[in-house]
Enzyme design. Structure first.
Site, PDB file in Angstrom:
ATOM      1  N   GLY A 169       0.787  -1.220   0.000  1.00 46.29           N
ATOM      2  CA  GLY A 169       0.000   0.000   0.000  1.00 46.29           C
ATOM      3  C   GLY A 169       0.818   1.269   0.000  1.00 46.29           C
ATOM      4  O   GLY A 169       0.706   2.102  -0.883  1.00 46.29           O
ATOM      5  N   ASP A 170       1.673   1.431   0.979  1.00 49.02           N
ATOM      6  CA  ASP A 170       2.477   2.649   1.098  1.00 49.02           C
ATOM      7  C   ASP A 170       3.951   2.308   1.288  1.00 49.02           C
ATOM      8  O   ASP A 170       4.709   3.100   1.822  1.00 49.02           O
ATOM      9  CB  ASP A 170       1.982   3.487   2.278  1.00 49.02           C
ATOM     10  CG  ASP A 170       2.148   2.754   3.601  1.00 49.02           C
ATOM     11  OD1 ASP A 170       2.247   1.514   3.585  1.00 49.02           O
ATOM     12  OD2 ASP A 170       2.197   3.411   4.645  1.00 49.02           O
TER      13      ASP A 170
END
Length: 147
Positions: free
Chosen positions: A118-119
């Protein structure tokens, strides 16, 4: 001078044309499948699968050439969560794209940046002759990207 074309010749020409069209379509489809399997759809960066391959290659090259390799992991979880919660996922996606572009902008073509989650981003930088060179390059990258 008149030219006549037999029905069989027309059939063979059409068959050949169809086969070429199918081959080109298959090639495009294979390229799309490769891209979808090896690159992150949001950022366009290599994904975990391609990172694994490039990291193996970089490690083998570093061992062969007795060079240094730098591996950097970055997560913007706190910022990303706040932006997603307060401004929405669309803005969060824009942030991820911007981070990917900024990190990519400061790397050499032989280096790899990958979005693995995701990040989460991983950067692989290789071809350092010594640890002092790796420190100066990685410090410059960190300053350009993280202030």
């Amino acid at each position: 001078m008149s030219f006549t074309v037999k029905e069989e010749e027309i059939f063979l020409a059409c068959d050949f044309t169809n086969r070429v069209a199918v081959a080109l379509s298959n090639a495009r489809w294979e390229e799309q499948l490769y891209y979808m399997a090896h690159y992150d759809a949001l950022s366009g960066l290599p994904n975990r699968l391609l990172l694994k391959d490039r990291l193996q290659q970089a490690l083998a090259r570093a061992e062969r050439q007795k060079n240094f390799l730098w591996l950097f992991y970055s997560s913007i979880w706190i910022v990303f969560k706040y932006i997603n919660d307060s401004l929405g996922h669309m803005v969060g996606d824009l942030l991820l794209r911007e981070v990917a572009q900024r990190l990519s902008r400061n790397l050499r073509s032989e280096d790899t940046i990958s979005r693995i989650g995701g990040d989460e981003f991983v950067i692989v930088i290789s071809h350092f002759e010594n640890s002092k060179e790796s420190f100066s390059v990685t410090t410059a990258i960190a300053k350009k990207n993280y202030g």
